[in-house]
Design an enzyme around this catalytic site. Sequence first.
Site, PDB file in Angstrom:
ATOM      1  N   GLY A 146      70.429  54.270 -39.326  1.00  0.00           N
ATOM      2  CA  GLY A 146      70.788  55.641 -39.680  1.00  0.00           C
ATOM      3  C   GLY A 146      71.850  56.233 -38.786  1.00  0.00           C
ATOM      4  O   GLY A 146      72.810  56.858 -39.262  1.00  0.00           O
TER       5      GLY A 146
ATOM      6  N   ARG B  96      62.089  45.169 -40.576  1.00  0.00           N
ATOM      7  CA  ARG B  96      61.364  43.902 -40.556  1.00  0.00           C
ATOM      8  C   ARG B  96      61.276  43.339 -39.140  1.00  0.00           C
ATOM      9  O   ARG B  96      62.132  43.593 -38.303  1.00  0.00           O
ATOM     10  CB  ARG B  96      62.061  42.872 -41.450  1.00  0.00           C
TER      11      ARG B  96
ATOM     12  N   VAL C 230      68.086  52.939 -48.739  1.00  0.00           N
ATOM     13  CA  VAL C 230      68.288  51.669 -48.036  1.00  0.00           C
ATOM     14  C   VAL C 230      66.994  51.139 -47.428  1.00  0.00           C
ATOM     15  O   VAL C 230      66.974  50.043 -46.874  1.00  0.00           O
ATOM     16  CB  VAL C 230      69.379  51.786 -46.949  1.00  0.00           C
TER      17      VAL C 230
ATOM     18  N   ARG D 279      78.062  39.650 -46.944  1.00  0.00           N
ATOM     19  CA  ARG D 279      77.549  38.470 -46.245  1.00  0.00           C
ATOM     20  C   ARG D 279      78.074  37.191 -46.904  1.00  0.00           C
ATOM     21  O   ARG D 279      78.495  36.247 -46.208  1.00  0.00           O
ATOM     22  CB  ARG D 279      76.020  38.493 -46.255  1.00  0.00           C
TER      23      ARG D 279
ATOM     24  N   HIS E 115      67.280  42.598 -53.886  1.00  0.00           N
ATOM     25  CA  HIS E 115      67.587  42.453 -52.461  1.00  0.00           C
ATOM     26  C   HIS E 115      66.426  41.695 -51.831  1.00  0.00           C
ATOM     27  O   HIS E 115      65.556  42.268 -51.174  1.00  0.00           O
ATOM     28  CB  HIS E 115      67.739  43.834 -51.836  1.00  0.00           C
TER      29      HIS E 115
END
Length: 318
Positions: free
Chosen positions: A16, A91, A127, A160, A184
């Site tokens: 953020g 994660r 997100v 990516r 995703h």
Amino acid sequence: MARKGTATVVGAGFYGSTTAQRLAEYDIFSKVVLTDIRDGWAEGLALDLNQSRPIEGFETQVVGRTTGQDGSGYEVIAGSDVVVITAGLPRKPGMSRMDLLGVNGGIVRQVAENVARHAPDAVVIVVSNPLDEMTALCAQVSGFPKKRVMGQAGVLDTARFTHFVAEELGVPVKSVKTLTLGSHGDTMVPVPSACTVNGQPLGQLLDAATIEELVARTRNGGAEVVGLLKSGSAFYAPSAAAARMARAVIEDSGAVLPVCAWVDGQYGIDGVYLGVEAEIGASGVRRVVERDLTESELAGLREAADAVQAKAKDVASL
């Protein structure tokens, strides 16, 4: 330079705060608002960012505000044109994005309620992970038209893929065009048929086995970063992706970007938030842009849709 509008970033972790920095340094917004539940954290970051303005040469005002679970502090987001929701737990090594469903679902629900209350005309970019499910939850809870709620995934995953191809071939990233669709997560669908290097099809430059290796690395790109960091997850590339989407909104640019958008009939898929290409403007998703896919790519996209739809009941109960 004419600056206009307000962008809000909810959640002032690495993701953020870096997103807020990028938005401020674009110098196209009148104001960037950063919120966080940690007392004084967002205010401190905002003060720090504002003090960088003379060095970096931008005039966008950065405002920080502590928010509470009771909704206190959210009045600062009033009038926001675009809201980026980064709030939630990242994660850890060994975790999948789906492992975060329950805990982040409660956080995103609370944020979505407050965005609907204080910034009812905003375009929302989600997100928080698991991305597709959290985007659907945000749309459900906010009650916003689905075109005004989208998720950030494809821009990041495509970046990516582009990086890996450029690295493999030893060419500038600007010479590489790639694309990823789908979810995703495990059912991400990199689209080799849409990939070129200096206009030349990727399949003419790399053999099928190498392309598949790059596809697999793209699909696991986030986990690779998490495994190396050992604490926390990626934020430089993800924040760049979210900021680029917010820029397309405030500039009403019509940029065609791969995002998590509501799909209702395109590609023969109905009623699901899914990674597709979409034209982005001030109203959010103007339209989903379909392209010709190979049979295997289309099958992968439909498989991704089925996987996301299978979680619909879980999302509805969060």
